[in-house]
Design a protein around this motif. Structure first.
Motif, PDB file in Angstrom:
ATOM      1  N   ALA A 103       1.409  15.901  21.665  1.00 23.57           N
ATOM      2  CA  ALA A 103       0.578  16.596  20.671  1.00 23.57           C
ATOM      3  C   ALA A 103       1.021  18.047  20.534  1.00 23.57           C
ATOM      4  CB  ALA A 103      -0.896  16.521  21.069  1.00 23.57           C
ATOM      5  N   GLY A 104       1.334  18.683  21.657  1.00 26.24           N
ATOM      6  CA  GLY A 104       1.810  20.064  21.624  1.00 26.24           C
ATOM      7  C   GLY A 104       3.126  20.202  20.887  1.00 26.24           C
ATOM      8  N   LEU A 105       4.032  19.236  21.090  1.00 28.72           N
ATOM      9  CA  LEU A 105       5.310  19.258  20.366  1.00 28.72           C
ATOM     10  C   LEU A 105       5.093  19.140  18.859  1.00 28.72           C
ATOM     11  CD1 LEU A 105       7.402  16.933  22.704  1.00 28.72           C
ATOM     12  CD2 LEU A 105       7.857  19.372  22.264  1.00 28.72           C
ATOM     13  N   GLN A 108      14.848  26.157  15.983  1.00 26.64           N
ATOM     14  CA  GLN A 108      13.722  25.755  16.816  1.00 26.64           C
ATOM     15  C   GLN A 108      13.172  24.405  16.358  1.00 26.64           C
ATOM     16  OE1 GLN A 108      11.071  29.110  16.494  1.00 26.64           O
ATOM     17  NE2 GLN A 108      12.466  30.456  17.634  1.00 26.64           N
ATOM     18  N   ILE A 109      13.071  24.243  15.052  1.00 20.37           N
ATOM     19  CA  ILE A 109      12.598  22.964  14.506  1.00 20.37           C
ATOM     20  C   ILE A 109      13.561  21.843  14.899  1.00 20.37           C
ATOM     21  CG2 ILE A 109      12.212  21.669  12.367  1.00 20.37           C
ATOM     22  CD1 ILE A 109      11.115  24.350  11.179  1.00 20.37           C
ATOM     23  N   ALA A 110      14.846  22.122  14.816  1.00 17.18           N
ATOM     24  CA  ALA A 110      15.843  21.108  15.196  1.00 17.18           C
ATOM     25  C   ALA A 110      15.706  20.742  16.676  1.00 17.18           C
ATOM     26  CB  ALA A 110      17.251  21.611  14.888  1.00 17.18           C
ATOM     27  N   ARG A 111      15.466  21.734  17.538  1.00 17.67           N
ATOM     28  CA  ARG A 111      15.285  21.448  18.966  1.00 17.67           C
ATOM     29  C   ARG A 111      14.024  20.610  19.189  1.00 17.67           C
ATOM     30  NH1 ARG A 111      17.910  26.447  19.216  1.00 17.67           N
ATOM     31  NH2 ARG A 111      16.024  27.724  19.161  1.00 17.67           N
ATOM     32  N   LEU A 112      12.949  20.948  18.472  1.00 15.89           N
ATOM     33  CA  LEU A 112      11.714  20.162  18.599  1.00 15.89           C
ATOM     34  C   LEU A 112      11.934  18.729  18.106  1.00 15.89           C
ATOM     35  CD1 LEU A 112       9.192  22.895  17.461  1.00 15.89           C
ATOM     36  CD2 LEU A 112       9.388  21.936  19.774  1.00 15.89           C
ATOM     37  N   ASP A 113      12.675  18.579  17.005  1.00 14.03           N
ATOM     38  CA  ASP A 113      13.009  17.237  16.509  1.00 14.03           C
ATOM     39  C   ASP A 113      13.795  16.457  17.561  1.00 14.03           C
ATOM     40  OD1 ASP A 113      11.773  17.356  13.993  1.00 14.03           O
ATOM     41  OD2 ASP A 113      13.565  18.181  13.017  1.00 14.03           O
ATOM     42  N   MET A 169       3.773  24.410  13.464  1.00 15.86           N
ATOM     43  CA  MET A 169       3.685  25.868  13.567  1.00 15.86           C
ATOM     44  C   MET A 169       4.983  26.510  13.077  1.00 15.86           C
ATOM     45  SD  MET A 169       3.314  27.983  17.154  1.00 15.86           S
ATOM     46  CE  MET A 169       4.889  27.362  17.790  1.00 15.86           C
ATOM     47  N   GLU A 170       6.119  25.943  13.448  1.00 15.07           N
ATOM     48  CA  GLU A 170       7.399  26.507  13.010  1.00 15.07           C
ATOM     49  C   GLU A 170       7.619  26.320  11.508  1.00 15.07           C
ATOM     50  OE1 GLU A 170       8.725  28.597  14.716  1.00 15.07           O
ATOM     51  OE2 GLU A 170       8.414  28.076  16.804  1.00 15.07           O
ATOM     52  N   ASN A 171       7.145  25.211  10.970  1.00 10.03           N
ATOM     53  CA  ASN A 171       7.211  25.047   9.517  1.00 10.03           C
ATOM     54  C   ASN A 171       6.309  26.055   8.813  1.00 10.03           C
ATOM     55  OD1 ASN A 171       8.972  22.779   8.463  1.00 10.03           O
ATOM     56  ND2 ASN A 171       8.023  21.828  10.240  1.00 10.03           N
ATOM     57  N   GLN A 172       5.168  26.331   9.419  1.00  3.16           N
ATOM     58  CA  GLN A 172       4.278  27.364   8.876  1.00  3.16           C
ATOM     59  C   GLN A 172       4.981  28.719   8.921  1.00  3.16           C
ATOM     60  OE1 GLN A 172       0.686  28.107  11.138  1.00  3.16           O
ATOM     61  NE2 GLN A 172      -0.359  28.944   9.357  1.00  3.16           N
ATOM     62  N   ALA A 173       5.662  28.998  10.011  1.00  2.66           N
ATOM     63  CA  ALA A 173       6.379  30.272  10.128  1.00  2.66           C
ATOM     64  C   ALA A 173       7.405  30.423   9.006  1.00  2.66           C
ATOM     65  CB  ALA A 173       7.054  30.367  11.493  1.00  2.66           C
ATOM     66  N   LEU A 174       8.133  29.351   8.730  1.00  2.59           N
ATOM     67  CA  LEU A 174       9.106  29.416   7.625  1.00  2.59           C
ATOM     68  C   LEU A 174       8.419  29.714   6.305  1.00  2.59           C
ATOM     69  CD1 LEU A 174      11.559  26.456   8.356  1.00  2.59           C
ATOM     70  CD2 LEU A 174      12.011  28.913   8.575  1.00  2.59           C
ATOM     71  N   TYR A 220       4.357  28.184  23.098  1.00  2.00           N
ATOM     72  CA  TYR A 220       5.499  27.703  23.884  1.00  2.00           C
ATOM     73  C   TYR A 220       5.249  27.822  25.382  1.00  2.00           C
ATOM     74  CZ  TYR A 220       8.379  26.732  19.867  1.00  2.00           C
ATOM     75  OH  TYR A 220       8.877  26.187  18.706  1.00  2.00           O
ATOM     76  N   THR A 221       4.538  28.837  25.805  1.00  2.00           N
ATOM     77  CA  THR A 221       4.204  28.978  27.221  1.00  2.00           C
ATOM     78  C   THR A 221       3.371  27.784  27.675  1.00  2.00           C
ATOM     79  OG1 THR A 221       4.307  31.388  27.053  1.00  2.00           O
ATOM     80  CG2 THR A 221       3.068  30.469  28.923  1.00  2.00           C
ATOM     81  N   SER A 222       2.385  27.407  26.887  1.00  2.00           N
ATOM     82  CA  SER A 222       1.556  26.242  27.197  1.00  2.00           C
ATOM     83  C   SER A 222       2.365  24.958  27.118  1.00  2.00           C
ATOM     84  CB  SER A 222       0.371  26.187  26.224  1.00  2.00           C
ATOM     85  OG  SER A 222      -0.408  25.036  26.452  1.00  2.00           O
ATOM     86  N   LEU A 223       3.224  24.851  26.113  1.00  2.00           N
ATOM     87  CA  LEU A 223       4.033  23.645  25.930  1.00  2.00           C
ATOM     88  C   LEU A 223       4.996  23.427  27.105  1.00  2.00           C
ATOM     89  CD1 LEU A 223       4.463  21.330  23.955  1.00  2.00           C
ATOM     90  CD2 LEU A 223       6.084  22.778  22.719  1.00  2.00           C
ATOM     91  N   ILE A 224       5.550  24.493  27.620  1.00  2.00           N
ATOM     92  CA  ILE A 224       6.441  24.385  28.779  1.00  2.00           C
ATOM     93  C   ILE A 224       5.667  23.870  29.991  1.00  2.00           C
ATOM     94  CG2 ILE A 224       7.768  25.770  30.439  1.00  2.00           C
ATOM     95  CD1 ILE A 224       8.710  27.417  27.898  1.00  2.00           C
ATOM     96  N   THR A 225       4.451  24.335  30.161  1.00  2.00           N
ATOM     97  CA  THR A 225       3.619  23.832  31.255  1.00  2.00           C
ATOM     98  C   THR A 225       3.313  22.353  31.047  1.00  2.00           C
ATOM     99  OG1 THR A 225       2.642  26.010  31.593  1.00  2.00           O
ATOM    100  CG2 THR A 225       1.407  24.120  32.462  1.00  2.00           C
TER     101      THR A 225
END
Length: 176
Positions: free
Chosen positions: A18-20, A61-66, A26-31, A120-125
């Motif tokens: 869910a976080g991913l 970042q989006i590519a890495r998440l994909d 979120m990154e699409n929103q940033a764009l 991202y801090t939460s996602l890494i955890t």
């Protein structure tokens, strides 16, 4: 929790996935926030250059998440991506009508970068807790890019404000 086995690793996995998906949206929103700003900037070339760079980083970042999602046999949420992109576009449009658009955008961008850092801090955890430690380096790369952008905005906000005030005082267009 460090060093203790998880009682329900399925829950940690669900939280991580869910976080991913949230991070992808979120990154699409940033764009959708940055691109309209970049297209309008005329008098703040350093801001434009940094936004252009961060747009390319965000696409990475989006590519890495994909890549991570695909490795988990998951995909991004089209609905989340669409809804957050729309809200980002609306935020950018709202600021475009302000006489101090550059300042409003700078403040909002700084806040958004810090939101991304927290995400991202939460996602890494979550990755660690779900046993997906092999994905952490990709998430850390995203986190580092967000930290770099937030630091740049923080460090350059005084200069942007000074330039805005100087342009306004000289009777020049200062908004973008």
């Amino acid at each position: 929790m460090k060093g203790y086995p998880m009682e329900n690793p399925g829950t940690a996995h669900d939280v991580y996935v869910a976080g991913l998906k949230n991070a992808h949206a979120m990154e699409n929103q940033a764009l959708s926030i940055m691109q309209p700003q970049l297209n309008r900037l005329e008098h703040y070339q350093e801001v434009a250059a940094m936004l252009d760079r961060h747009i390319r980083e965000t696409e990475g970042q989006i590519a890495r998440l994909d890549e991570i999602l695909a490795g988990l046999n998951e995909s991004a949420s089209g609905l989340k991506d669409t809804m957050l992109s729309f809200s980002g576009t609306m935020a950018a449009l709202t600021h475009s009508t302000a006489p101090d658009e550059i300042l409003k955008n700078s403040l909002a961008n700084f806040a958004f970068e810090n939101f991304e850092i927290a995400a991202y801090t939460s996602l890494i955890t979550s990755a660690r807790l779900s046993g997906a430690s092999s994905t952490i380096p990709l998430l850390e790369q995203n986190l580092e890019e967000e930290r770099r952008m937030a630091a740049w905005i923080h460090d350059n906000l005084p200069a942007v404000t000074e330039q805005y005030v100087a342009r306004k005082a000289a009777g020049q267009r200062a908004d973008v």
